[in-house]
Scaffold this active site. Structure first.
Site, PDB file in Angstrom:
ATOM      1  N   ARG A 260       0.809  -1.016  -0.123  1.00 22.92           N
ATOM      2  CA  ARG A 260      -0.011   0.070   0.056  1.00 22.92           C
ATOM      3  C   ARG A 260       0.858   1.300   0.075  1.00 22.92           C
ATOM      4  O   ARG A 260       1.727   1.450   0.844  1.00 22.92           O
ATOM      5  CB  ARG A 260      -0.744   0.101   1.220  1.00 22.92           C
ATOM      6  CG  ARG A 260      -1.821  -1.103   1.297  1.00 22.92           C
ATOM      7  CD  ARG A 260      -2.893  -1.141   2.345  1.00 22.92           C
ATOM      8  NE  ARG A 260      -3.567  -2.377   2.263  1.00 22.92           N
ATOM      9  CZ  ARG A 260      -4.690  -2.523   3.223  1.00 22.92           C
ATOM     10  NH1 ARG A 260      -4.687  -1.638   4.231  1.00 22.92           N
ATOM     11  NH2 ARG A 260      -5.321  -3.770   3.294  1.00 22.92           N
ATOM     12  N   ARG A 275       1.348   1.735  10.339  1.00 22.04           N
ATOM     13  CA  ARG A 275       0.937   2.052   8.835  1.00 22.04           C
ATOM     14  C   ARG A 275       2.194   1.838   8.098  1.00 22.04           C
ATOM     15  O   ARG A 275       2.799   2.888   7.791  1.00 22.04           O
ATOM     16  CB  ARG A 275       0.160   3.219   8.686  1.00 22.04           C
ATOM     17  CG  ARG A 275      -0.440   3.371   7.450  1.00 22.04           C
ATOM     18  CD  ARG A 275      -1.379   4.844   7.575  1.00 22.04           C
ATOM     19  NE  ARG A 275      -2.299   4.830   8.550  1.00 22.04           N
ATOM     20  CZ  ARG A 275      -3.676   4.164   8.471  1.00 22.04           C
ATOM     21  NH1 ARG A 275      -3.859   3.632   6.977  1.00 22.04           N
ATOM     22  NH2 ARG A 275      -4.584   4.444   9.392  1.00 22.04           N
ATOM     23  N   GLU A 347      -7.400   0.238  15.120  1.00 18.49           N
ATOM     24  CA  GLU A 347      -8.029  -0.858  14.087  1.00 18.49           C
ATOM     25  C   GLU A 347      -6.848  -2.062  13.693  1.00 18.49           C
ATOM     26  O   GLU A 347      -5.990  -1.427  13.378  1.00 18.49           O
ATOM     27  CB  GLU A 347      -8.399  -0.085  12.921  1.00 18.49           C
ATOM     28  CG  GLU A 347      -9.098  -1.007  11.644  1.00 18.49           C
ATOM     29  CD  GLU A 347      -9.174  -0.503  10.293  1.00 18.49           C
ATOM     30  OE1 GLU A 347      -9.005  -1.323   9.348  1.00 18.49           O
ATOM     31  OE2 GLU A 347      -9.222   0.856  10.230  1.00 18.49           O
ATOM     32  N   SER A 350     -11.027  -5.727   9.843  1.00 20.07           N
ATOM     33  CA  SER A 350     -12.199  -5.012   9.181  1.00 20.07           C
ATOM     34  C   SER A 350     -13.059  -6.045   8.553  1.00 20.07           C
ATOM     35  O   SER A 350     -12.290  -6.847   8.061  1.00 20.07           O
ATOM     36  CB  SER A 350     -11.843  -3.999   8.161  1.00 20.07           C
ATOM     37  OG  SER A 350     -12.938  -3.186   7.445  1.00 20.07           O
ATOM     38  N   ARG A 389       0.126  -4.984  12.686  1.00 22.97           N
ATOM     39  CA  ARG A 389      -0.714  -4.344  13.978  1.00 22.97           C
ATOM     40  C   ARG A 389      -0.882  -5.579  15.047  1.00 22.97           C
ATOM     41  O   ARG A 389      -1.239  -5.092  16.229  1.00 22.97           O
ATOM     42  CB  ARG A 389      -2.065  -3.836  13.480  1.00 22.97           C
ATOM     43  CG  ARG A 389      -1.772  -2.988  12.286  1.00 22.97           C
ATOM     44  CD  ARG A 389      -2.891  -2.011  11.904  1.00 22.97           C
ATOM     45  NE  ARG A 389      -2.760  -1.011  11.157  1.00 22.97           N
ATOM     46  CZ  ARG A 389      -3.620   0.009  10.417  1.00 22.97           C
ATOM     47  NH1 ARG A 389      -4.856  -0.209  10.935  1.00 22.97           N
ATOM     48  NH2 ARG A 389      -3.249   0.845   9.630  1.00 22.97           N
TER      49      ARG A 389
END
Length: 424
Positions: A260, A275, A347, A350, A389
């Site tokens: 990403r 991130r 988070e 998801s 994470r």
């Protein structure tokens, strides 16, 4: 992609859904106007094609000396038809472009809200750790344990890359195996998908009418891009196919590296490995019957919770509001895990029910038993384990006063019996 018949039948319903998603309802009128023009052109093209066929058959029955006069008229008709066919193709292209711009409509039980500040906590599990010492964040812990090297990662590849080393690698592999074993026991089929995917397939899975260049790495001079999650190639796996109803649900467990760009990210989210541009993930994907996709959604969330509970990590489940959902989702839950280094939940998971939105874009149908026709499947996706994470949460929640980190007991067998990560 939304059903064009729905837009024609109930345009106000679509406008309301777009307003809930903070979108522009004016696009509905654009779509209806282009659709009206396209249908008029289609009718005229069909009429001229029939007329050309009739004239061609009549000319074939005429004597040779009479044919040339009629052929002149036929050529003029064909030229007019060609021009209208070109206009029709442009109208169809414009209609598809507009339809691809639309997000999925939020479900009735999706909370109202403009952004993440209005997401709604649903439930929580676990006790937050109470430290008798000043806890460290994962960056400091990773350095002290010798498992995380951010400086050399940046030197080699740039910011937000890292080297994971030593027992940190074993921890990542243990998490992958724990996640995969859970899903295999549940009957999911393990999949390692291609990590380079045609752009058309990515657009079909991600939503929108073009690639999100703020997030996606494209390959120069190739019709390929790196995946941000195995959801995207798995969504496209059955594109242009008709599945059998009795085969549903088809449940896949995707293992892949994820890439990403994360352009525009800033603040504490970019500290350490929260991130980053590359990480490993185990992703759940389901092709479900439309009548059972709500139930399937809750089932996938239950697996996410079971995974976190097995690790002993405190978390909360959050229902994402209409203005904060991803483009393909009609209903979305996030799971936020407690991270002491941030002093808040963040988070880690998801899970989305995309209803028939992706299936329409990728043309994936199923054949109902006893019927010759087909209907669109519903697609659902959910993170079971995102490596970076999850590692953050383990390091920060299970740190000890001496700088060591206790390994959750469920992972110990996967780590050759290592129970504690200790500084070298």
């Amino acid at each position: 992609m939304l059903d064009l018949n729905l837009i024609r039948r109930d345009p106000e319903l679509v406008r309301v859904g777009l307003r809930r998603r903070q979108g522009d309802p004016g696009i509905v009128d654009e779509i209806l106007e282009v659709d009206r023009r396209r249908r008029e052109l289609q009718q005229e093209v069909d009429r001229l094609r029939r007329e050309r066929k009739v004239q061609s058959e009549e000319i074939a029955r005429l004597p040779e000396e009479e044919r040339e006069v009629r052929r002149t008229g036929l050529r003029e008709l064909s030229e007019r038809l060609k021009g209208l066919e070109e206009q029709l193709a442009l109208a169809e292209e414009e209609l598809n472009r507009l339809l691809f711009k639309l997000p999925n409509l939020p479900s009735e039980d999706t909370p109202e809200g403009r952004d993440a500040s209005e997401n709604v906590p649903v439930r929580s599990w676990g006790e937050k750790p109470k430290f008798t010492f000043q806890p460290l964040d994962h960056v400091e812990l990773g350095k002290r344990l010798g498992i995380l090297d951010l400086e050399r990662g940046a030197k080699v590849s740039g910011s937000r890359y890292y080297f994971l080393k030593g027992t940190g690698v074993l921890l990542e592999m243990a998490l992958i195996r724990l996640a995969m074993d859970l899903l295999v026991r549940e009957g999911f089929t393990p999949v390692v998908p291609p990590m380079l995917v045609r752009q058309e397939m990515l657009i079909g899975a991600m939503g929108g009418d073009q690639l999100d260049t703020l997030q996606v790495y494209r390959i120069a001079e190739e019709d390929l891009a790196l995946i941000g999650t195995s959801e995207h190639p798995m969504a496209a796996m059955f594109s242009e196919e008709v599945l059998e109803e009795e085969a549903l649900p088809i449940r896949l467990a995707g293992l892949s590296s994820c890439f990403r760009r994360e352009a525009g990210s800033y603040g504490r989210d970019v500290r350490g490995i929260f991130r980053v541009h590359q990480f490993e993930k185990v992703e759940m994907f389901s092709f479900a019957h439309p009548d059972r996709s709500r139930e399937e959604h809750e089932y996938l969330v239950s697996l996410q919770e079971r995974f976190l509970q097995s690790l002993g990590l405190p978390y909360r489940v959050v229902s994402i509001c209409a203005g904060d959902m991803g483009l393909p989702a009609a209903k979305q839950y996030d799971i936020e895990t407690w991270m002491p280094g941030r002093g808040e939940y963040a988070e880690t998971h998801s899970c989305s029910n995309c209803t028939d939105f992706q299936a329409r874009r990728l043309r994936i149908r199923f054949r109902p038993k006893g019927h010759g026709g087909g209907a669109y499947v519903h697609t659902l996706n959910g993170t079971l384990m995102a490596s970076t994470r999850t590692i953050i949460a383990i390091l920060e929640n299970f740190q000890q006063p001496d700088g060591s980190v206790r390994i959750p007991p469920v992972l110990v067998p996967y780590m050759n019996g290592i129970e504690v990560l200790t500084p070298p």
